[in-house]
Design a protein around this motif. Sequence first.
Motif, PDB file in Angstrom:
ATOM      1  N   PHE A 131       0.746  -0.754  -0.052  1.00 48.49           N
ATOM      2  CA  PHE A 131      -0.043  -0.065   0.280  1.00 48.49           C
ATOM      3  C   PHE A 131       0.935   1.646  -0.688  1.00 48.49           C
ATOM      4  N   LEU A 132       1.928   1.080   0.580  1.00 47.38           N
ATOM      5  CA  LEU A 132       2.433   2.799   0.921  1.00 47.38           C
ATOM      6  C   LEU A 132       3.673   2.703  -0.695  1.00 47.38           C
ATOM      7  N   PHE A 133       4.188   1.578  -0.994  1.00 45.06           N
ATOM      8  CA  PHE A 133       5.011   1.615  -2.272  1.00 45.06           C
ATOM      9  C   PHE A 133       4.113   2.334  -3.379  1.00 45.06           C
ATOM     10  N   VAL A 134       2.440   1.873  -3.199  1.00 43.18           N
ATOM     11  CA  VAL A 134       1.497   1.847  -4.736  1.00 43.18           C
ATOM     12  C   VAL A 134       0.982   3.443  -4.310  1.00 43.18           C
ATOM     13  N   THR A 135       1.057   4.078  -3.421  1.00 42.61           N
ATOM     14  CA  THR A 135       0.320   5.074  -3.218  1.00 42.61           C
ATOM     15  C   THR A 135       1.414   5.937  -2.446  1.00 42.61           C
ATOM     16  N   ALA A 136       2.398   6.026  -2.298  1.00 43.26           N
ATOM     17  CA  ALA A 136       3.498   7.582  -3.100  1.00 43.26           C
ATOM     18  C   ALA A 136       3.618   8.207  -3.807  1.00 43.26           C
ATOM     19  N   PRO A 137       4.076   7.537  -4.535  1.00 38.53           N
ATOM     20  CA  PRO A 137       3.774   8.591  -5.986  1.00 38.53           C
ATOM     21  C   PRO A 137       2.865   9.670  -6.358  1.00 38.53           C
ATOM     22  N   ILE A 138       1.412   8.530  -5.939  1.00 37.95           N
ATOM     23  CA  ILE A 138       0.379   9.182  -6.543  1.00 37.95           C
ATOM     24  C   ILE A 138       0.862  10.386  -5.329  1.00 37.95           C
ATOM     25  N   SER A 139       0.445  10.106  -4.512  1.00 37.08           N
ATOM     26  CA  SER A 139       0.144  12.097  -3.076  1.00 37.08           C
ATOM     27  C   SER A 139       1.596  12.461  -4.041  1.00 37.08           C
TER      28      SER A 139
ATOM     29  N   PHE B 139       0.442  14.667  -6.863  1.00 34.08           N
ATOM     30  CA  PHE B 139      -1.079  15.220  -6.502  1.00 34.08           C
ATOM     31  C   PHE B 139      -0.186  16.429  -5.462  1.00 34.08           C
ATOM     32  N   VAL B 140       0.993  16.363  -4.744  1.00 27.64           N
ATOM     33  CA  VAL B 140       1.864  17.467  -4.307  1.00 27.64           C
ATOM     34  C   VAL B 140       2.194  18.228  -5.368  1.00 27.64           C
TER      35      VAL B 140
ATOM     36  N   TRP C 222      -0.849  23.271 -19.263  1.00 26.11           N
ATOM     37  CA  TRP C 222      -0.637  22.540 -18.232  1.00 26.11           C
ATOM     38  C   TRP C 222      -2.098  22.628 -18.240  1.00 26.11           C
ATOM     39  N   ALA C 223      -2.343  21.110 -17.001  1.00 25.75           N
ATOM     40  CA  ALA C 223      -3.710  21.224 -16.698  1.00 25.75           C
ATOM     41  C   ALA C 223      -3.746  21.751 -15.595  1.00 25.75           C
ATOM     42  N   THR C 224      -3.393  21.966 -14.311  1.00 22.28           N
ATOM     43  CA  THR C 224      -4.116  22.688 -13.309  1.00 22.28           C
ATOM     44  C   THR C 224      -3.573  23.925 -13.940  1.00 22.28           C
TER      45      THR C 224
ATOM     46  N   VAL D 299      -5.061  13.201  -0.382  1.00 21.05           N
ATOM     47  CA  VAL D 299      -4.904  13.380  -2.208  1.00 21.05           C
ATOM     48  C   VAL D 299      -6.237  14.706  -1.002  1.00 21.05           C
ATOM     49  N   ALA D 300      -7.103  14.021   0.107  1.00 16.79           N
ATOM     50  CA  ALA D 300      -8.454  15.074  -0.036  1.00 16.79           C
ATOM     51  C   ALA D 300      -7.792  16.594   0.218  1.00 16.79           C
ATOM     52  N   TYR D 301      -6.468  16.828   0.910  1.00 13.76           N
ATOM     53  CA  TYR D 301      -6.132  18.287   0.805  1.00 13.76           C
ATOM     54  C   TYR D 301      -6.098  18.347  -0.401  1.00 13.76           C
ATOM     55  N   CYS D 302      -4.997  17.630  -0.982  1.00 15.29           N
ATOM     56  CA  CYS D 302      -4.194  18.260  -2.995  1.00 15.29           C
ATOM     57  C   CYS D 302      -5.622  18.970  -3.329  1.00 15.29           C
ATOM     58  N   ARG D 303      -6.499  17.547  -3.298  1.00 13.26           N
ATOM     59  CA  ARG D 303      -8.102  18.192  -4.115  1.00 13.26           C
ATOM     60  C   ARG D 303      -8.522  19.153  -3.741  1.00 13.26           C
ATOM     61  N   PHE D 304      -8.687  19.458  -2.721  1.00 13.25           N
ATOM     62  CA  PHE D 304      -9.385  20.869  -2.170  1.00 13.25           C
ATOM     63  C   PHE D 304      -8.379  22.076  -2.630  1.00 13.25           C
ATOM     64  N   VAL D 305      -7.172  22.030  -2.528  1.00  8.65           N
ATOM     65  CA  VAL D 305      -6.451  23.153  -3.045  1.00  8.65           C
ATOM     66  C   VAL D 305      -6.567  23.545  -5.115  1.00  8.65           C
TER      67      VAL D 305
END
Lengths: 135, 89
Positions: free
Chosen positions: A77-85, A88-89, A112-114, B76-82
Amino acid sequence: MTLETVIEGLVALTIVIGAIFTLVGSYGLVKLDTPMPRLHAPTKAGTLGVGAMLIASILFHFATDGGSLHELLIMAFLFVTAPISAHFVAKVHIHREHTAQELPDPPLDNVWATRDVAPDEDMAGDQVPEPSGGR
Amino acid sequence: MIEYALIFAFACVGLSMILSMVRLILGPGVGDRVLALDTMSVNAVALIVLLGIAGGTQIYFEAALIIAMLGFVSTVAYCRFVLRGDIIE
């Protein structure tokens, strides 16, 4: 040198490796000076540190009281979710700190999409650029 | 041997939680604070795993798993809110 001594040494070694990598990850979070390099330290070194401690936990419980492999769940779980978060950051950083003129051109789209939001919908509220080129 | 390694590891992980708390307070941006919170939840998972080794039990496994999942979901919730101004559109 019995098997127990070998396993005990392995557990101690992986615990120490995990502790050092966790500390390096958080130290990089404080030491590095701009947000994008800061993103690297905890998402890689910190995840590796926790993974080493979970390996130590698996070995220790197999050696003492008939363990199981369910720590692998946390590891996967950690190894999958660390790149995703981390992704996002990084998107939050692009969205908040940069205008579209400072960024390099994206490979396929116009912006850019954001940054691709209408000005009245932009919740960040600051420095909404005009997209370069037609949409 | 495991005892000394555990003492060293508890000190290191506690120190890294303090360091990520420093980044959480200093900022300067929203992204840095979200990243510091994510690091703190990963460090909390490490502390719970160490506690399970020190106590010789496996009953802390579910707590570690739940904190890992909640840390990811809250990041993910914080980032989507921002990013979007809303979490679930």
